[in-house]
Design a protein around this motif. Structure first.
Motif, short mmCIF file in Angstrom:
data_model
loop_
_atom_site.label_atom_id
_atom_site.label_comp_id
_atom_site.label_asym_id
_atom_site.label_seq_id
_atom_site.Cartn_x
_atom_site.Cartn_y
_atom_site.Cartn_z
N ARG A 116 -53.18 67.34 77.34
CA ARG A 116 -52.91 67.90 78.66
C ARG A 116 -51.64 68.73 78.67
O ARG A 116 -51.42 69.53 79.56
N ASP A 117 -50.77 68.52 77.69
CA ASP A 117 -49.44 69.11 77.70
C ASP A 117 -49.37 70.31 76.75
O ASP A 117 -49.43 70.14 75.53
N PRO A 118 -49.22 71.54 77.26
CA PRO A 118 -49.16 72.71 76.37
C PRO A 118 -47.94 72.69 75.47
O PRO A 118 -47.96 73.28 74.38
N TYR A 119 -46.88 72.03 75.91
CA TYR A 119 -45.66 71.91 75.11
C TYR A 119 -45.96 71.15 73.81
O TYR A 119 -45.59 71.58 72.71
N LEU A 120 -46.68 70.03 73.93
CA LEU A 120 -47.04 69.26 72.74
C LEU A 120 -48.08 69.99 71.89
O LEU A 120 -48.05 69.92 70.66
N LEU A 121 -48.99 70.69 72.54
CA LEU A 121 -49.98 71.46 71.79
C LEU A 121 -49.32 72.50 70.90
O LEU A 121 -49.77 72.77 69.78
N HIS A 122 -48.24 73.10 71.39
CA HIS A 122 -47.51 74.07 70.58
C HIS A 122 -46.97 73.41 69.32
O HIS A 122 -47.11 73.95 68.21
N PHE A 123 -46.34 72.23 69.48
CA PHE A 123 -45.83 71.51 68.32
C PHE A 123 -46.95 71.16 67.35
O PHE A 123 -46.82 71.30 66.12
N ALA A 124 -48.06 70.69 67.89
CA ALA A 124 -49.18 70.26 67.05
C ALA A 124 -49.73 71.42 66.22
O ALA A 124 -50.01 71.28 65.03
N ALA A 125 -49.90 72.58 66.86
CA ALA A 125 -50.44 73.73 66.15
C ALA A 125 -49.48 74.23 65.08
O ALA A 125 -49.87 74.56 63.95
N ALA A 126 -48.19 74.29 65.41
CA ALA A 126 -47.21 74.84 64.48
C ALA A 126 -47.04 73.98 63.24
O ALA A 126 -46.78 74.50 62.15
N ALA A 127 -47.18 72.65 63.39
CA ALA A 127 -46.95 71.75 62.26
C ALA A 127 -48.23 71.17 61.69
O ALA A 127 -48.21 70.15 61.02
N SER A 128 -49.35 71.83 61.93
CA SER A 128 -50.62 71.32 61.42
C SER A 128 -50.71 71.49 59.92
O SER A 128 -50.10 72.39 59.34
#
Length: 319
Positions: A116-128
């Motif tokens: 639900r949180d775009p802030y966390l999605l950014h972290f998740a995508a960048a460090a995948s």
């Protein structure tokens, strides 16, 4: 939806974190596609990436390895699919489930990260992660979504659904929605690190049991499943004909995890006091003593969790 809420101290909301720090580098090259849910702007709960990173190593060590054999047998070389696995990670947080699991599976993978949180999605995508166990490419996209709206269509083409520390913050209705969506899509689900309501601290203290009971009651507030989650979710999947297996996945925290243990203690005791305010004075003394023991390297904590593997019937399989 799987993390400590920002206005709560981090309690036993096990997130989906492997490794002492996120694998990969922020900004590393890779295929990242961002998709919105099309919903109107809403205030989204925000969970601290610092807490998720802090617990990542403990989560990785705790997750059960036993489900990986049957899981690999089910998802390896999907018939008719040349582009590899499609994995949906629900409530992905900073993406640690992918960092843990993708390097343990062979073949190209595409991870769809839901939160639900775009802030966390950014972290998740960048460090995948960028590569699988055999060096095949791993790509990722992100979706803002809520499990309450999950449908079989949301999971169309999925090879696997994963989640970490999600089940205990679901309601019974949401658990049913999750099981129905996976069953309708015909994909297995690996759902890790759900609390079971059991905590062991050494040396013991007379207040341990009362704090544990109060915390478990706090977990069940507002209709959440809390420590009952694994049993409820297992029943929901079994009701759709899935084969369900559960495996213990305890956190074992010692002197090497002092920072994590201290944060967990504050949240654990804080939630107990929120649930039972009459505990406050005794709980404050208890927390002071426990934090001192933690700082001195004298405290050991075992937080019991369970991992669940649900092998749903493939779409079109005979009933």
């Amino acid at each position: 939806m799987t993390r400590p809420r920002p206005d709560d101290a981090p309690g036993d909301r096990p997130g989906d974190q492997p490794g002492d720090r996120p694998a990969g580098r922020v900004g590393a090259s890779g295929t990242v596609r961002l998709r919105g849910s099309g919903e109107a702007a809403v205030r989204v709960p925000r969970y601290a990436p610092e807490w998720l990173r802090l617990r990542e190593g403990a989560d990785a060590r705790a997750r059960a390895r036993d489900p990986l054999g049957p899981l690999r047998a089910r998802v390896s070389m999907p018939p008719g699919r040349a582009d590899g696995l499609v994995v949906h990670d629900l409530g992905c947080g900073t993406g640690s489930m992918g960092r843990w699991l993708a390097p343990l599976l062979d073949g190209p993978q595409h991870w769809v990260l839901h939160d639900r949180d775009p802030y966390l999605l950014h972290f998740a995508a960048a460090a995948s992660p960028r590569s699988a166990a055999d060096g095949s490419r791993v790509t990722v996209e992100t979706r803002r979504s809520d499990i309450a709206h999950l449908t079989p269509d949301s999971l169309a083409g999925a090879s696997l659904v994963t989640a970490s520390a999600l089940l205990d913050v679901l309601t019974a209705d949401e658990a049913g929605t999750l099981a129905a969506a996976c069953a309708g899509a015909g994909c297995p689900a690996l759902l890790t690190l759900s609390v079971t309501g059991r905590v062991e601290l050494g040396p013991s203290h007379p207040l341990d049991g009362e704090i544990t009971e109060a915390f478990n009651d706090h977990q069940r507030r507002s209709g959440l499943l809390g420590p009952d989650a694994v049993a409820v979710v297992a029943e929901a999947f079994a009701g759709h004909g899935a084969t369900v297996r559960t495996h213990p996945s305890p956190w074992r925290l010692g002197p090497g995890e002092a920072a994590l243990t201290a944060q967990w203690l504050r949240g654990w005791v804080g939630a107990a006091v929120e649930q039972r305010p009459a505990l406050r004075e005794r709980a404050d003394r208890y927390l002071t003593e426990r934090l001192a023991a933690c700082a001195a390297g004298e405290l050991r904590v075992v937080v019991r969790h369970s991992d669940l593997l649900a092998l749903c019937r493939p779409t079109g399989a005979a009933s």
